[in-house]
Motif scaffolding. Sequence first.
Motif, PDB file in Angstrom:
ATOM      1  N   THR A  51       1.264  -1.134   0.316  1.00 38.69           N
ATOM      2  CA  THR A  51       0.356   0.595  -0.345  1.00 38.69           C
ATOM      3  C   THR A  51       1.148   1.485   0.224  1.00 38.69           C
ATOM      4  OG1 THR A  51      -0.068  -0.067   2.299  1.00 38.69           O
ATOM      5  CG2 THR A  51      -1.808  -0.922   1.249  1.00 38.69           C
ATOM      6  N   THR A  52       2.481   1.382   0.452  1.00 41.66           N
ATOM      7  CA  THR A  52       2.757   2.042   0.740  1.00 41.66           C
ATOM      8  C   THR A  52       3.597   2.499  -0.659  1.00 41.66           C
ATOM      9  OG1 THR A  52       3.785   1.302   2.694  1.00 41.66           O
ATOM     10  CG2 THR A  52       5.092   3.756   1.687  1.00 41.66           C
ATOM     11  N   VAL A  53       3.784   1.714  -1.518  1.00 45.88           N
ATOM     12  CA  VAL A  53       4.068   1.874  -3.452  1.00 45.88           C
ATOM     13  C   VAL A  53       3.520   1.531  -4.101  1.00 45.88           C
ATOM     14  CG1 VAL A  53       6.611   1.451  -2.831  1.00 45.88           C
ATOM     15  CG2 VAL A  53       4.829  -0.321  -3.046  1.00 45.88           C
ATOM     16  N   GLU A  54       1.552   1.622  -3.655  1.00 48.05           N
ATOM     17  CA  GLU A  54       0.216   1.781  -3.951  1.00 48.05           C
ATOM     18  C   GLU A  54       0.771   0.296  -5.720  1.00 48.05           C
ATOM     19  OE1 GLU A  54       0.341   5.923  -5.879  1.00 48.05           O
ATOM     20  OE2 GLU A  54      -0.404   6.587  -3.836  1.00 48.05           O
ATOM     21  N   VAL A  55       1.405  -0.736  -4.758  1.00 53.72           N
ATOM     22  CA  VAL A  55       1.275  -1.684  -6.442  1.00 53.72           C
ATOM     23  C   VAL A  55       0.031  -2.385  -5.594  1.00 53.72           C
ATOM     24  CG1 VAL A  55       2.970  -1.210  -7.066  1.00 53.72           C
ATOM     25  CG2 VAL A  55       3.218  -2.875  -4.960  1.00 53.72           C
ATOM     26  N   GLU A  56      -0.858  -2.897  -5.182  1.00 54.60           N
ATOM     27  CA  GLU A  56      -1.462  -3.991  -4.190  1.00 54.60           C
ATOM     28  C   GLU A  56      -1.759  -4.503  -5.297  1.00 54.60           C
ATOM     29  OE1 GLU A  56      -2.639  -0.863  -4.069  1.00 54.60           O
ATOM     30  OE2 GLU A  56      -2.562  -0.068  -1.607  1.00 54.60           O
ATOM     31  N   ASN A  57      -2.461  -5.663  -5.427  1.00 54.14           N
ATOM     32  CA  ASN A  57      -3.017  -6.811  -6.340  1.00 54.14           C
ATOM     33  C   ASN A  57      -2.242  -6.789  -7.529  1.00 54.14           C
ATOM     34  OD1 ASN A  57      -4.556  -7.876  -4.174  1.00 54.14           O
ATOM     35  ND2 ASN A  57      -6.398  -5.537  -4.720  1.00 54.14           N
ATOM     36  N   ILE A  58      -0.530  -7.622  -7.145  1.00 55.92           N
ATOM     37  CA  ILE A  58       0.257  -7.282  -8.606  1.00 55.92           C
ATOM     38  C   ILE A  58       0.838  -7.957  -8.550  1.00 55.92           C
ATOM     39  CG2 ILE A  58       1.631  -5.808 -10.609  1.00 55.92           C
ATOM     40  CD1 ILE A  58       0.681  -3.249  -9.241  1.00 55.92           C
ATOM     41  N   TYR A  59       1.742  -8.875  -7.492  1.00 59.09           N
ATOM     42  CA  TYR A  59       2.328  -9.809  -7.604  1.00 59.09           C
ATOM     43  C   TYR A  59       2.168 -11.035  -5.844  1.00 59.09           C
ATOM     44  CZ  TYR A  59       6.120  -6.170  -9.108  1.00 59.09           C
ATOM     45  OH  TYR A  59       6.136  -4.649 -10.005  1.00 59.09           O
ATOM     46  N   ASP A  60       2.249 -11.886  -6.579  1.00 60.84           N
ATOM     47  CA  ASP A  60       2.116 -13.282  -5.576  1.00 60.84           C
ATOM     48  C   ASP A  60       3.629 -13.253  -4.323  1.00 60.84           C
ATOM     49  OD1 ASP A  60      -0.604 -13.743  -6.542  1.00 60.84           O
ATOM     50  OD2 ASP A  60       0.353 -15.358  -7.786  1.00 60.84           O
ATOM     51  N   VAL A  61       2.999 -13.515  -3.352  1.00 65.13           N
ATOM     52  CA  VAL A  61       3.751 -13.511  -2.117  1.00 65.13           C
ATOM     53  C   VAL A  61       3.745 -14.821  -1.797  1.00 65.13           C
ATOM     54  CG1 VAL A  61       5.112 -12.382  -0.086  1.00 65.13           C
ATOM     55  CG2 VAL A  61       3.719 -10.983  -1.897  1.00 65.13           C
ATOM     56  N   LYS A  62       5.309 -15.773  -1.946  1.00 64.17           N
ATOM     57  CA  LYS A  62       5.363 -16.658  -0.954  1.00 64.17           C
ATOM     58  C   LYS A  62       6.528 -16.536  -0.215  1.00 64.17           C
ATOM     59  CE  LYS A  62       6.338 -21.060  -1.751  1.00 64.17           C
ATOM     60  NZ  LYS A  62       7.687 -22.322  -1.750  1.00 64.17           N
ATOM     61  N   VAL A  63       5.846 -16.716   1.318  1.00 65.74           N
ATOM     62  CA  VAL A  63       6.657 -16.640   2.389  1.00 65.74           C
ATOM     63  C   VAL A  63       7.467 -17.652   3.274  1.00 65.74           C
ATOM     64  CG1 VAL A  63       7.106 -15.298   4.379  1.00 65.74           C
ATOM     65  CG2 VAL A  63       5.420 -14.470   2.565  1.00 65.74           C
ATOM     66  N   ASN A  64       8.327 -18.119   3.982  1.00 67.43           N
ATOM     67  CA  ASN A  64       8.612 -19.130   4.332  1.00 67.43           C
ATOM     68  C   ASN A  64       9.454 -18.088   5.862  1.00 67.43           C
ATOM     69  OD1 ASN A  64       7.855 -21.485   2.295  1.00 67.43           O
ATOM     70  ND2 ASN A  64      10.302 -21.255   1.868  1.00 67.43           N
ATOM     71  N   VAL A  65       8.862 -18.521   7.181  1.00 69.62           N
ATOM     72  CA  VAL A  65       8.857 -18.037   7.916  1.00 69.62           C
ATOM     73  C   VAL A  65       9.584 -18.797   9.482  1.00 69.62           C
ATOM     74  CG1 VAL A  65       6.598 -17.516   8.563  1.00 69.62           C
ATOM     75  CG2 VAL A  65       8.353 -16.091   9.426  1.00 69.62           C
ATOM     76  N   ASP A  66      10.286 -18.457   9.823  1.00 70.06           N
ATOM     77  CA  ASP A  66      10.478 -20.011  10.892  1.00 70.06           C
ATOM     78  C   ASP A  66      11.092 -18.395  12.022  1.00 70.06           C
ATOM     79  OD1 ASP A  66      10.814 -22.208  12.156  1.00 70.06           O
ATOM     80  OD2 ASP A  66      13.386 -21.960  11.760  1.00 70.06           O
ATOM     81  N   GLY A  67      10.749 -19.618  13.380  1.00 73.39           N
ATOM     82  CA  GLY A  67      11.393 -18.307  14.810  1.00 73.39           C
ATOM     83  C   GLY A  67      10.529 -17.404  15.335  1.00 73.39           C
ATOM     84  N   GLY A  68      10.367 -17.487  16.311  1.00 72.06           N
ATOM     85  CA  GLY A  68       9.993 -16.536  17.363  1.00 72.06           C
ATOM     86  C   GLY A  68       8.578 -16.575  17.140  1.00 72.06           C
ATOM     87  N   GLY A  69       7.842 -15.290  17.378  1.00 71.26           N
ATOM     88  CA  GLY A  69       6.178 -15.410  17.734  1.00 71.26           C
ATOM     89  C   GLY A  69       5.381 -14.498  16.507  1.00 71.26           C
ATOM     90  N   PHE A  70       4.653 -14.454  16.499  1.00 73.78           N
ATOM     91  CA  PHE A  70       3.858 -14.079  15.238  1.00 73.78           C
ATOM     92  C   PHE A  70       3.926 -12.775  15.058  1.00 73.78           C
ATOM     93  CE2 PHE A  70       0.822 -13.630  19.317  1.00 73.78           C
ATOM     94  CZ  PHE A  70       0.330 -12.130  19.158  1.00 73.78           C
ATOM     95  N   LYS A  71       3.697 -11.507  16.157  1.00 72.73           N
ATOM     96  CA  LYS A  71       4.163 -10.170  16.084  1.00 72.73           C
ATOM     97  C   LYS A  71       6.034  -9.996  14.968  1.00 72.73           C
ATOM     98  CE  LYS A  71       4.218  -5.708  17.725  1.00 72.73           C
ATOM     99  NZ  LYS A  71       3.514  -4.769  16.710  1.00 72.73           N
ATOM    100  N   GLY A  72       6.646 -10.533  16.254  1.00 76.79           N
ATOM    101  CA  GLY A  72       8.337 -10.591  14.660  1.00 76.79           C
ATOM    102  C   GLY A  72       7.891 -11.285  13.558  1.00 76.79           C
ATOM    103  N   GLN A  73       7.274 -12.862  13.435  1.00 79.73           N
ATOM    104  CA  GLN A  73       7.225 -12.718  11.779  1.00 79.73           C
ATOM    105  C   GLN A  73       6.020 -12.238  11.344  1.00 79.73           C
ATOM    106  OE1 GLN A  73       5.444 -16.312  12.180  1.00 79.73           O
ATOM    107  NE2 GLN A  73       7.228 -17.983  13.125  1.00 79.73           N
ATOM    108  N   SER A  74       5.406 -11.595  11.755  1.00 75.78           N
ATOM    109  CA  SER A  74       4.439  -9.906  10.705  1.00 75.78           C
ATOM    110  C   SER A  74       5.564  -9.091  10.023  1.00 75.78           C
ATOM    111  CB  SER A  74       3.838 -10.036  11.305  1.00 75.78           C
ATOM    112  OG  SER A  74       4.060  -9.214  12.211  1.00 75.78           O
ATOM    113  N   GLU A  75       6.037  -8.577  11.496  1.00 76.11           N
ATOM    114  CA  GLU A  75       7.659  -7.882  10.753  1.00 76.11           C
ATOM    115  C   GLU A  75       8.296  -8.668  10.379  1.00 76.11           C
ATOM    116  OE1 GLU A  75       8.412  -5.751  14.828  1.00 76.11           O
ATOM    117  OE2 GLU A  75       6.028  -5.291  14.857  1.00 76.11           O
ATOM    118  N   ALA A  76       9.102  -9.548  10.558  1.00 72.09           N
ATOM    119  CA  ALA A  76      10.120 -10.345   9.558  1.00 72.09           C
ATOM    120  C   ALA A  76       9.738  -9.849   8.228  1.00 72.09           C
ATOM    121  CB  ALA A  76      10.405 -11.110   9.970  1.00 72.09           C
TER     122      ALA A  76
END
Length: 128
Positions: A51-76
């Motif tokens: 939303t900051t760079v105004e490119v919503e719904n243009i790119y697909d994102v696949k994420v692998n996240v590991d370690g920590g809690g949900f807040k730390g994971q989301s910020e990572a």
Amino acid sequence: MEMINAIGRRKSSIARVYLTKGNGTVTVNGRDYKEYFPQKHIQANITDPFTTVEVENIYDVKVNVDGGGFKGQSEAVRMAIARALVKLNEDFRVPLKTKKYLRRDARIVERKKYGKPKARKSFQFSKR
């Protein structure tokens, strides 16, 4: 456009992000991000760079996240998405940098010291 990957870190969480051209789906560890992060304010962390760079719904994102809690994971994940967008287009750097999405937040949990119950907490002092 081929696949663009980036890494983001926060506390003890590490997120690896793969950005491809698509219709805006975000999957985190094989699940939809709204299912993986059920809280609304945490879901906003994932979509904020787009939303900051105004490119919503243009790119697909696949994420692998590991370690920590949900807040730390989301910020990572937020940091990794911002880094991937900068790799994609250098013009996105200024708006993402002003919101501090590209800065590594280095605050981590302080270690426990011997002779104390926690990192800084001490047992009750008795003079006599």
